[in-house]
Design a protein around this motif. Structure first.
Motif, short mmCIF file in Angstrom:
data_model
loop_
_atom_site.label_atom_id
_atom_site.label_comp_id
_atom_site.label_asym_id
_atom_site.label_seq_id
_atom_site.Cartn_x
_atom_site.Cartn_y
_atom_site.Cartn_z
N GLN A 65 0.81 -1.13 0.00
CA GLN A 65 -0.04 -0.03 -0.10
C GLN A 65 0.82 1.30 -0.05
O GLN A 65 0.50 2.45 -0.54
CB GLN A 65 -0.96 0.03 1.18
N ASN A 66 2.35 1.18 0.64
CA ASN A 66 3.01 2.18 0.84
C ASN A 66 4.37 1.63 0.35
O ASN A 66 5.10 1.40 1.12
CB ASN A 66 2.95 2.87 2.39
N PRO A 67 4.52 1.71 -0.87
CA PRO A 67 5.69 1.01 -1.28
C PRO A 67 7.17 1.73 -1.10
O PRO A 67 8.02 1.28 -1.40
CB PRO A 67 5.39 0.62 -2.71
N SER A 68 7.07 3.24 -0.93
CA SER A 68 8.23 3.87 -0.67
C SER A 68 8.18 4.64 0.50
O SER A 68 7.39 4.97 1.25
CB SER A 68 8.58 4.70 -1.70
N GLU A 69 9.44 5.05 0.86
CA GLU A 69 9.94 6.06 1.99
C GLU A 69 10.75 7.08 1.37
O GLU A 69 11.84 6.54 0.93
CB GLU A 69 10.50 5.22 3.35
N ASP A 70 10.13 8.39 1.72
CA ASP A 70 11.21 9.62 1.08
C ASP A 70 11.47 9.05 -0.22
O ASP A 70 12.45 9.57 -0.93
CB ASP A 70 12.70 9.41 1.85
N GLY A 71 10.45 8.61 -1.10
CA GLY A 71 10.46 8.53 -2.66
C GLY A 71 11.35 7.30 -2.96
O GLY A 71 11.61 7.34 -4.26
N LYS A 72 11.96 6.50 -2.11
CA LYS A 72 12.65 5.47 -2.51
C LYS A 72 11.99 4.16 -1.88
O LYS A 72 11.32 4.11 -0.98
CB LYS A 72 14.16 5.45 -1.79
N PRO A 73 12.25 3.17 -2.70
CA PRO A 73 11.51 1.79 -2.68
C PRO A 73 11.81 1.39 -0.96
O PRO A 73 13.00 1.46 -0.65
CB PRO A 73 12.08 0.82 -3.48
N LYS A 74 10.85 0.77 -0.13
CA LYS A 74 10.73 0.38 1.02
C LYS A 74 11.98 -0.94 0.99
O LYS A 74 12.07 -1.78 -0.09
CB LYS A 74 9.79 -0.05 1.37
N LYS A 75 13.15 -1.00 2.01
CA LYS A 75 14.09 -1.83 1.79
C LYS A 75 13.86 -2.95 3.15
O LYS A 75 13.07 -2.37 3.93
CB LYS A 75 15.38 -1.39 2.20
N ASP A 76 14.37 -3.89 3.07
CA ASP A 76 14.32 -4.73 4.31
C ASP A 76 15.44 -4.48 5.49
O ASP A 76 16.39 -5.41 5.95
CB ASP A 76 14.89 -6.20 3.70
N THR A 77 15.04 -3.14 5.99
CA THR A 77 16.09 -2.63 7.06
C THR A 77 16.13 -3.47 8.38
O THR A 77 17.06 -3.15 9.11
CB THR A 77 15.74 -1.19 7.08
N LYS A 78 15.04 -4.09 8.75
CA LYS A 78 15.04 -4.78 9.89
C LYS A 78 15.69 -6.08 9.74
O LYS A 78 15.63 -7.12 10.91
CB LYS A 78 13.56 -4.92 10.47
N ASN A 79 16.18 -6.48 8.64
CA ASN A 79 16.70 -8.08 8.71
C ASN A 79 17.93 -8.00 9.54
O ASN A 79 18.69 -7.28 9.80
CB ASN A 79 17.26 -8.32 7.31
N PRO A 80 18.08 -9.29 10.40
CA PRO A 80 19.05 -9.43 11.38
C PRO A 80 20.28 -9.57 10.55
O PRO A 80 21.45 -9.40 11.30
CB PRO A 80 18.76 -10.76 12.00
N SER A 81 20.47 -9.92 9.19
CA SER A 81 21.75 -10.03 8.50
C SER A 81 21.98 -8.75 7.80
O SER A 81 21.21 -8.15 7.02
CB SER A 81 21.70 -11.13 7.56
N GLU A 82 23.00 -8.13 8.10
CA GLU A 82 23.29 -6.86 7.75
C GLU A 82 23.35 -6.73 6.01
O GLU A 82 22.96 -6.00 5.48
CB GLU A 82 24.63 -6.24 8.24
N SER A 83 23.97 -7.69 5.63
CA SER A 83 24.02 -7.93 3.94
C SER A 83 22.60 -7.94 3.21
O SER A 83 22.82 -7.84 2.18
CB SER A 83 25.04 -9.27 3.79
N LEU A 84 21.72 -8.41 4.15
CA LEU A 84 20.43 -8.35 3.21
C LEU A 84 19.43 -7.22 3.41
O LEU A 84 18.47 -7.17 3.06
CB LEU A 84 19.66 -9.54 3.80
N ARG A 85 20.03 -6.17 4.26
CA ARG A 85 19.20 -5.22 4.52
C ARG A 85 18.78 -4.15 3.36
O ARG A 85 18.11 -3.10 3.50
CB ARG A 85 19.77 -4.22 5.63
#
Length: 144
Positions: A55-75
């Motif tokens: 429903q809200n695919p972006s934040e600050d005009g950028k696509p939402k990312k997997d920022t909460k992932n415990p693996s830093e390389s996947l964020r």
């Protein structure tokens, strides 16, 4: 000989009915909050699911990312296209089990069981350890 033939036909028909019910989960579903659509698909004999709409695919005009992932390389992965249901198999005529569900809002992965209630309703139960300790969300099929 007739009894064996009848038994074989019954087993064959039962197997077909089993596959059709489990395959009812295949399609596009709204999550419980209706803020995401998840496509469930089959690869080989296992079932998977990925986020195909937010429903809200972006934040600050950028696509939402997997920022909460415990693996830093996947964020840096985008949420849209993210596979959140993994390696389910049909264990009953309307049950998918032995898979996991990933929650990108928390970055946590849970064991999961999916029950096809009707052709338009799924019960998705995420849990830790045993199924008794968890939460069930109801997903509804997206109309075509």
């Amino acid at each position: 000989m007739k009894k064996i033939a009848i038994l074989l036909v019954f087993v064959f028909v039962s197997c077909l009915a089993f596959a059709q019910k489990a395959d009812d989960a295949v399609g596009i579903w709204y999550n419980a909050q209706k803020d995401a659509k998840i496509e469930i698909f089959k690869k080989g004999s296992n079932y998977f699911g990925k986020i195909v709409w937010l429903q809200n695919p972006s934040e600050d005009g950028k696509p939402k990312k997997d920022t909460k992932n415990p693996s830093e390389s996947l964020r840096n992965r985008e949420i849209i296209g993210l596979e959140i249901l993994n390696n389910f198999n049909a264990t009953g005529k309307n049950v998918l089990e032995n898979g996991t569900i990933y929650d990108p809002k928390s970055g946590k992965t849970y064991s999961c069981k999916i029950t096809v209630e009707t052709v338009n309703k799924l019960n998705v139960r995420g849990f830790i350890g045993v199924s008794l300790i968890g939460r069930t969300d109801v997903w509804t099929r997206v109309s075509k």
